[in-house]
Scaffold this active site. Structure first.
Site, PDB file in Angstrom:
ATOM      1  N   ASN A 142      33.215   9.559  35.778  1.00 52.12           N
ATOM      2  CA  ASN A 142      34.205  10.657  35.705  1.00 52.12           C
ATOM      3  C   ASN A 142      33.660  11.835  34.901  1.00 52.12           C
ATOM      4  O   ASN A 142      34.275  12.321  33.959  1.00 52.12           O
ATOM      5  CB  ASN A 142      35.540  10.181  35.129  1.00 52.12           C
ATOM      6  CG  ASN A 142      35.436   9.662  33.702  1.00 52.12           C
ATOM      7  OD1 ASN A 142      34.365   9.240  33.272  1.00 52.12           O
ATOM      8  ND2 ASN A 142      36.528   9.699  32.969  1.00 52.12           N
TER       9      ASN A 142
ATOM     10  N   ASP B 120      34.796   1.111  26.601  1.00 54.74           N
ATOM     11  CA  ASP B 120      35.526   2.325  26.978  1.00 54.74           C
ATOM     12  C   ASP B 120      35.277   3.427  25.940  1.00 54.74           C
ATOM     13  O   ASP B 120      36.189   4.174  25.577  1.00 54.74           O
ATOM     14  CB  ASP B 120      37.027   2.060  27.150  1.00 54.74           C
ATOM     15  CG  ASP B 120      37.735   3.197  27.889  1.00 54.74           C
ATOM     16  OD1 ASP B 120      37.041   4.133  28.347  1.00 54.74           O
ATOM     17  OD2 ASP B 120      38.961   3.150  28.009  1.00 54.74           O
TER      18      ASP B 120
ATOM     19  N   HIS C 112      39.631  -2.569  30.990  1.00 57.52           N
ATOM     20  CA  HIS C 112      40.521  -2.501  29.818  1.00 57.52           C
ATOM     21  C   HIS C 112      41.887  -3.164  30.000  1.00 57.52           C
ATOM     22  O   HIS C 112      42.928  -2.504  29.970  1.00 57.52           O
ATOM     23  CB  HIS C 112      40.691  -1.069  29.310  1.00 57.52           C
ATOM     24  CG  HIS C 112      40.786   0.010  30.352  1.00 57.52           C
ATOM     25  ND1 HIS C 112      41.639  -0.046  31.421  1.00 57.52           N
ATOM     26  CD2 HIS C 112      40.123   1.192  30.464  1.00 57.52           C
ATOM     27  CE1 HIS C 112      41.501   1.050  32.147  1.00 57.52           C
ATOM     28  NE2 HIS C 112      40.577   1.811  31.586  1.00 57.52           N
TER      29      HIS C 112
ATOM     30  N   HIS D 196      35.582  12.463  22.282  1.00 58.07           N
ATOM     31  CA  HIS D 196      36.246  13.770  22.345  1.00 58.07           C
ATOM     32  C   HIS D 196      35.910  14.507  21.060  1.00 58.07           C
ATOM     33  O   HIS D 196      35.890  13.905  19.987  1.00 58.07           O
ATOM     34  CB  HIS D 196      37.769  13.619  22.447  1.00 58.07           C
ATOM     35  CG  HIS D 196      38.238  12.969  23.708  1.00 58.07           C
ATOM     36  ND1 HIS D 196      38.100  13.564  24.941  1.00 58.07           N
ATOM     37  CD2 HIS D 196      38.822  11.772  23.930  1.00 58.07           C
ATOM     38  CE1 HIS D 196      38.601  12.753  25.874  1.00 58.07           C
ATOM     39  NE2 HIS D 196      39.045  11.651  25.290  1.00 58.07           N
TER      40      HIS D 196
ATOM     41  N   ASP E 242      37.441   5.397  37.425  1.00 62.85           N
ATOM     42  CA  ASP E 242      37.954   5.260  36.056  1.00 62.85           C
ATOM     43  C   ASP E 242      38.446   6.575  35.472  1.00 62.85           C
ATOM     44  O   ASP E 242      37.834   7.621  35.653  1.00 62.85           O
ATOM     45  CB  ASP E 242      36.888   4.671  35.131  1.00 62.85           C
ATOM     46  CG  ASP E 242      37.431   4.471  33.720  1.00 62.85           C
ATOM     47  OD1 ASP E 242      38.598   4.059  33.601  1.00 62.85           O
ATOM     48  OD2 ASP E 242      36.706   4.743  32.760  1.00 62.85           O
TER      49      ASP E 242
ATOM     50  N   HIS F  23      40.533   0.990  37.028  1.00 63.11           N
ATOM     51  CA  HIS F  23      41.371   1.431  35.908  1.00 63.11           C
ATOM     52  C   HIS F  23      42.801   1.265  36.416  1.00 63.11           C
ATOM     53  O   HIS F  23      43.222   1.986  37.319  1.00 63.11           O
ATOM     54  CB  HIS F  23      41.008   2.894  35.616  1.00 63.11           C
ATOM     55  CG  HIS F  23      41.969   3.683  34.791  1.00 63.11           C
ATOM     56  ND1 HIS F  23      41.684   4.076  33.501  1.00 63.11           N
ATOM     57  CD2 HIS F  23      43.195   4.201  35.079  1.00 63.11           C
ATOM     58  CE1 HIS F  23      42.697   4.787  33.021  1.00 63.11           C
ATOM     59  NE2 HIS F  23      43.623   4.886  33.962  1.00 63.11           N
TER      60      HIS F  23
ATOM     61  N   ARG G 294      29.607  11.450  29.194  1.00 59.34           N
ATOM     62  CA  ARG G 294      30.053  12.853  29.359  1.00 59.34           C
ATOM     63  C   ARG G 294      29.017  13.794  29.949  1.00 59.34           C
ATOM     64  O   ARG G 294      29.240  15.011  29.975  1.00 59.34           O
ATOM     65  CB  ARG G 294      30.541  13.443  28.034  1.00 59.34           C
ATOM     66  CG  ARG G 294      31.609  12.639  27.300  1.00 59.34           C
ATOM     67  CD  ARG G 294      32.863  12.452  28.110  1.00 59.34           C
ATOM     68  NE  ARG G 294      33.975  11.947  27.296  1.00 59.34           N
ATOM     69  CZ  ARG G 294      35.027  11.324  27.812  1.00 59.34           C
ATOM     70  NH1 ARG G 294      35.124  11.117  29.118  1.00 59.34           N
ATOM     71  NH2 ARG G 294      35.995  10.899  27.027  1.00 59.34           N
TER      72      ARG G 294
ATOM     73  N   HIS H 243      31.472   6.143  28.405  1.00 60.03           N
ATOM     74  CA  HIS H 243      31.559   7.539  28.859  1.00 60.03           C
ATOM     75  C   HIS H 243      30.539   8.363  28.092  1.00 60.03           C
ATOM     76  O   HIS H 243      30.693   8.591  26.894  1.00 60.03           O
ATOM     77  CB  HIS H 243      32.971   8.093  28.628  1.00 60.03           C
ATOM     78  CG  HIS H 243      34.028   7.382  29.415  1.00 60.03           C
ATOM     79  ND1 HIS H 243      34.307   7.692  30.728  1.00 60.03           N
ATOM     80  CD2 HIS H 243      34.844   6.351  29.098  1.00 60.03           C
ATOM     81  CE1 HIS H 243      35.274   6.892  31.180  1.00 60.03           C
ATOM     82  NE2 HIS H 243      35.617   6.068  30.209  1.00 60.03           N
TER      83      HIS H 243
END
Ligand SMILES: [Zn+2]
Length: 430
Positions: free
Chosen positions: A94, A305, A232, A309, A152, A179, A64, A62
């Site tokens: 995503n 994965d 995952h 954050h 996902d 997912h 972002r 990810h």
């Protein structure tokens, strides 16, 4: 002409076997020789005691960007990937907006090329806006080079819609990447449903939330003939379902993450949100099944994965904290430390198998005439767990003792990591 000779490494090349005392010569971005006692060309780099194989490939990252660049962006994520020994990473769709149309996929790939530290390969959504109501622009995405399709972060709940996506992609040999978490069973869940959640009085996500989705999807993969990949994997029951599908000859593959291989749900007792992920950390018996699945080949590959954050988001009480942790910089060390694979298997699960899934021809194998995407890894050295080059620092590995360090990462003939140090590359903003 720029030439480099890596000397005396344990080398995993095209045949997938490891050979000691091997040299690799790179000239102008291409591997031009692999063999014993080769004449040195250009600079000689001693690799005694180290592994040399194809650069690592992550099929589940990810980054972002677009939309949540305060967590990570393609530049900072590419740095983390290079630092972890990667030469290619598949960016999950995503983002905001989600990657559900061709121009968005092209934007992600173009940003990756501008940064120039790893190949950034866009994955595309299965459904428009990841809303689960209509199919995404699968044709445009495919024409933009997308081969992996996933919602996902969420599961495609509508089996009829998923079947249509599978039928479309089966004709083109695209891959449905799922997912697998049933939203109803997982509703309100904060961790694995089991002894520890009972003791803590916390709402759990049962293993069945994962397993019923995988069972459904395998039935649909059988119906449509599509290539199907499970993201995952976290439960022993899921490993059994995947083993059965493979035994039947279905085109099913699966990944495990470093965190599911490393930690069980007892870590949740710390109430530290660095152990909060989806699917959740499972029981110790599940962790053992994942490690065994990876050794036996039922689980094909390791994918990170990597889910950044920011501190202000993750530094909350458990219930309010978001799911997910970063992992690109430590995945190789975790696999080396906790799974116990030989050199050839290490490169199989971290490079060759993921490159095959994503159809990345320049990655996953080390061959004369091939692009010089490679990793030199020291399996005995301590991993750097004191800092991160990601924009976010939500890593459960910081401060841990892990064995295995990235010594050199070479991407398209250029060092992105040299002697353990990330190299400054023109065009990359700090
Ligand atoms: Zn996911």
């Amino acid at each position: 002409m720029s030439e480099i000779t890596f000397q005396n490494a344990l080398v995993v090349s095209g045949n997938g076997e490891a050979a000691e005392g091997t040299d690799v010569v790179v000239a102008d971005g291409t591997i031009i020789e692999i063999g014993q006692d080769l004449e040195v060309r250009g600079e000689a780099i001693d690799c005694t005691g180290k592994w040399l194989g194809p650069g690592l490939v992550d099929v589940h990252t990810h980054f972002r960007e677009p939309g949540q660049e305060w967590k990570e962006d393609i530049a900072s994520g590419s740095r983390a990937a290079a630092a972890g020994g990667y030469t290619a990473a598949v960016a999950m769709p995503n983002t905001d907006p989600p990657i559900d149309a061709g121009h968005l996929a092209r934007f992600v790939a173009d940003r990756g090329r501008q940064v120039g530290l790893v190949d950034v390969v866009p994955a595309g959504c299965i459904t428009l806006g990841r809303k689960g109501e209509k199919l995404a622009h699968l044709d445009e995405l495919y024409n933009a080079g997308v081969r992996l399709f996933t919602d996902d972060g969420g599961t495609v709940a509508d089996a009829g819609l998923l079947r249509r996506a599978m039928e479309y992609l089966a004709e083109r040999d695209g891959v449905i990447v799922e997912h697998c978490v049933d939203a109803g069973l997982a509703a309100g869940g904060q961790m694995h449903e089991g002894e520890v959640s009972s003791r803590l009085g916390m709402a759990g996500v049962p293993s069945e939330a994962e397993e019923i989705v995988i069972a459904r999807d395998i039935a649909l993969a059988r119906l449509t003939g599509v290539r199907y990949h499970v993201q995952h994997v976290s439960t022993a029951g899921a490993v059994d379902l995947i083993a059965a599908a493979k035994a039947e000859g279905l085109r099913v593959t699966a990944e495990a993450t470093p965190h599911h291989l490393c930690f069980d749900d007892s870590y949740v007792e710390s109430a530290n949100p660095l152990y909060k992920m989806m699917p959740p950390l499972r029981a110790a018996s599940d962790v053992a099944a994942l490690r065994e699945g990876l050794r036996s080949g039922v689980i094909d590959l390791v994918a990170t994965d990597h889910a950044p954050h920011a501190d202000h988001e993750k530094d909350h009480a458990w219930e309010e904290a978001p799911f997910g942790v970063i992992g690109l910089e430590w995945a190789a060390a975790v696999v080396n430390t906790v799974v116990g694979l030989g050199t050839a298997e290490f490169f199989r699960v971290l490079s060759t198998a993921p490159a095959g899934l994503a159809e990345l021809g320049d990655h996953g194998t080390l061959e004369v005439g091939g692009t010089a995407n490679l990793l030199v890894f020291d399996p005995e050295a301590a991993a750097n767990t004191s800092s991160t080059v990601s924009r976010s620092s939500n890593a459960p590995y910081l401060g841990m003792e892990l064995r295995g360090a990235v010594v050199h990462t070479m991407y398209r003939g250029r060092f992105t990591v040299r002697s353990g140090s990330l190299q400054a590359v023109a065009g990359v903003a700090g």
